[in-house]
Design a protein around this motif. Sequence first.
Motif, PDB file in Angstrom:
ATOM      1  N   LYS A 113       0.650  -1.308  -0.084  1.00 35.93           N
ATOM      2  CA  LYS A 113       0.080  -0.094   0.007  1.00 35.93           C
ATOM      3  C   LYS A 113       0.980   1.170   0.027  1.00 35.93           C
ATOM      4  O   LYS A 113       0.523   2.250  -0.577  1.00 35.93           O
ATOM      5  CB  LYS A 113      -0.892  -0.056   1.165  1.00 35.93           C
ATOM      6  CG  LYS A 113      -2.115  -0.965   1.047  1.00 35.93           C
ATOM      7  CD  LYS A 113      -3.181  -0.688   1.992  1.00 35.93           C
ATOM      8  CE  LYS A 113      -4.427  -1.802   1.868  1.00 35.93           C
ATOM      9  NZ  LYS A 113      -5.433  -1.271   2.696  1.00 35.93           N
ATOM     10  N   ALA A 114       1.918   1.129   0.900  1.00 33.80           N
ATOM     11  CA  ALA A 114       3.023   2.386   0.771  1.00 33.80           C
ATOM     12  C   ALA A 114       3.401   2.505  -0.615  1.00 33.80           C
ATOM     13  O   ALA A 114       3.698   3.447  -1.156  1.00 33.80           O
ATOM     14  CB  ALA A 114       3.802   2.137   1.828  1.00 33.80           C
ATOM     15  N   ALA A 115       3.908   1.264  -1.116  1.00 33.98           N
ATOM     16  CA  ALA A 115       4.414   1.430  -2.389  1.00 33.98           C
ATOM     17  C   ALA A 115       3.577   1.810  -3.625  1.00 33.98           C
ATOM     18  O   ALA A 115       4.142   2.593  -4.688  1.00 33.98           O
ATOM     19  CB  ALA A 115       5.242   0.165  -2.877  1.00 33.98           C
ATOM     20  N   LEU A 116       2.480   1.587  -3.438  1.00 28.63           N
ATOM     21  CA  LEU A 116       1.777   1.920  -4.532  1.00 28.63           C
ATOM     22  C   LEU A 116       1.390   3.440  -4.854  1.00 28.63           C
ATOM     23  O   LEU A 116       1.310   3.754  -5.910  1.00 28.63           O
ATOM     24  CB  LEU A 116       0.099   1.433  -4.225  1.00 28.63           C
ATOM     25  CG  LEU A 116      -1.106   1.860  -5.372  1.00 28.63           C
ATOM     26  CD1 LEU A 116      -0.670   1.538  -6.663  1.00 28.63           C
ATOM     27  CD2 LEU A 116      -2.536   1.380  -4.750  1.00 28.63           C
ATOM     28  N   GLU A 117       1.569   4.355  -3.777  1.00 29.44           N
ATOM     29  CA  GLU A 117       1.481   5.655  -3.805  1.00 29.44           C
ATOM     30  C   GLU A 117       2.516   6.252  -4.684  1.00 29.44           C
ATOM     31  O   GLU A 117       2.402   6.890  -5.421  1.00 29.44           O
ATOM     32  CB  GLU A 117       1.434   6.480  -2.463  1.00 29.44           C
ATOM     33  CG  GLU A 117       1.130   7.855  -2.619  1.00 29.44           C
ATOM     34  CD  GLU A 117      -0.017   8.396  -3.547  1.00 29.44           C
ATOM     35  OE1 GLU A 117      -0.006   9.336  -4.000  1.00 29.44           O
ATOM     36  OE2 GLU A 117      -1.084   7.640  -3.362  1.00 29.44           O
ATOM     37  N   ALA A 118       3.787   5.648  -4.540  1.00 25.43           N
ATOM     38  CA  ALA A 118       5.046   5.978  -5.130  1.00 25.43           C
ATOM     39  C   ALA A 118       4.780   5.670  -6.394  1.00 25.43           C
ATOM     40  O   ALA A 118       5.331   6.412  -7.500  1.00 25.43           O
ATOM     41  CB  ALA A 118       6.328   5.354  -4.750  1.00 25.43           C
ATOM     42  N   GLN A 119       4.128   4.609  -6.880  1.00 24.57           N
ATOM     43  CA  GLN A 119       4.014   4.194  -8.352  1.00 24.57           C
ATOM     44  C   GLN A 119       3.217   5.115  -9.131  1.00 24.57           C
ATOM     45  O   GLN A 119       3.205   5.543 -10.155  1.00 24.57           O
ATOM     46  CB  GLN A 119       3.733   2.748  -8.530  1.00 24.57           C
ATOM     47  CG  GLN A 119       4.677   1.735  -7.813  1.00 24.57           C
ATOM     48  CD  GLN A 119       6.140   1.888  -8.467  1.00 24.57           C
ATOM     49  OE1 GLN A 119       6.265   2.052  -9.621  1.00 24.57           O
ATOM     50  NE2 GLN A 119       7.236   1.975  -7.678  1.00 24.57           N
ATOM     51  N   ARG A 120       2.142   5.601  -8.218  1.00 23.18           N
ATOM     52  CA  ARG A 120       0.869   6.651  -9.134  1.00 23.18           C
ATOM     53  C   ARG A 120       1.585   7.889  -9.332  1.00 23.18           C
ATOM     54  O   ARG A 120       1.267   8.502 -10.377  1.00 23.18           O
ATOM     55  CB  ARG A 120      -0.185   6.844  -7.847  1.00 23.18           C
ATOM     56  CG  ARG A 120      -1.114   5.510  -7.739  1.00 23.18           C
ATOM     57  CD  ARG A 120      -2.087   5.989  -6.652  1.00 23.18           C
ATOM     58  NE  ARG A 120      -3.106   4.959  -6.244  1.00 23.18           N
ATOM     59  CZ  ARG A 120      -3.630   4.776  -5.170  1.00 23.18           C
ATOM     60  NH1 ARG A 120      -3.170   5.793  -4.109  1.00 23.18           N
ATOM     61  NH2 ARG A 120      -4.696   4.005  -4.987  1.00 23.18           N
ATOM     62  N   GLU A 121       2.613   8.402  -8.282  1.00 21.73           N
ATOM     63  CA  GLU A 121       3.223   9.486  -8.683  1.00 21.73           C
ATOM     64  C   GLU A 121       3.980   9.399  -9.989  1.00 21.73           C
ATOM     65  O   GLU A 121       4.256  10.321 -10.627  1.00 21.73           O
ATOM     66  CB  GLU A 121       3.982   9.718  -7.332  1.00 21.73           C
ATOM     67  CG  GLU A 121       3.101  10.385  -6.384  1.00 21.73           C
ATOM     68  CD  GLU A 121       2.452  11.534  -6.477  1.00 21.73           C
ATOM     69  OE1 GLU A 121       2.627  12.624  -7.289  1.00 21.73           O
ATOM     70  OE2 GLU A 121       1.051  11.486  -6.252  1.00 21.73           O
TER      71      GLU A 121
END
Length: 329
Positions: free
Chosen positions: A94-102
């Motif tokens: 879940k934490a890594a998903l936000e970085a990929q969205r950015e």
Amino acid sequence: MARKNGKDGKGSKAEKARETKSQAAPGADHPPSSARWARAADAGAGTAPSLSPHLHPVLPPAAPGIVTVAPDQRFSLASVDPNATGGLDKAEAKAALEAQRERIKALQEKLYAERRRSLLVVFQAIDTGGKDGTIRNVLEGVNPQGCRVWSFKVPSAEELDQDFLWRYHARAPGRGLIGVFNRSHYEDVLVVRVKGLVPEETWRERYGLINDFERLLTLSGTVILKFFLHISKDEQKERLEARLADPTKHWKFDPADLVERESWNAYQTAFDDALCRCSTPYAPWHVVPANRKWARNLMVARTIADTLEAMDPHFPEPRAGLEGIKVPD
């Protein structure tokens, strides 16, 4: 008897000049469509990709956890564990998903500004496989001006009057855009096969036509990412029961899904054939273990971000002389 004008009987100089002009430049006041086409091509010079007929873009490997179907080899979904998570736990994912969205948002802006190439992302899955949820979670925050999502349902009467690829080709992304197909041209070798809507010789011929269609898009500057979201039969049962248990999800439940569930094995066979027959070096199939939604979302997001990064879009060069411009009060 012909009328004579002037001493030589061959018409006046003015008449001969008009005749010569008419012969030399027919329709001068209305240039042919080929001329207008040429002007349009000149106006777009430098925006179209230059690709050899035998050159396809080099695609990066899919994210850990995804199984990419090797071209020209047999494949079975039964060989893929739908519970696989790519080695991450839920909190990490879940934490890594936000970085990929950015990453996706930043790269999409460059792709949109560059306006030379496009990205087509295809999602296929059995009912309740998670296509809607994946699109919603992975592309959250993407500029809608540069993204088009198409959901292909039962074809209309007009669409049925055309060739089977017509409605898909019409919605392929233009330069600078990310296009998303929620279901796709593969329905025409899946549902039509399982339900017997067309003869076998018809849907078997379509594998090659689909490969040709995707090769055409690729050579026209569209990079294609194809994701099959793989869930188990038990997981589908749980998701259908969850829709029945939640009144706010009743709109998503269709009794026809239970009829389709009876054809589970037939669909698995159809999926296997489509995945192995239509996984090519330029448009491979990626099978995403999708029982765990949080793992599924991260795998897909990372693969999209890596692919956009490999495309390496750039902002266009600024107009000359901007450094000397002052904005008036």
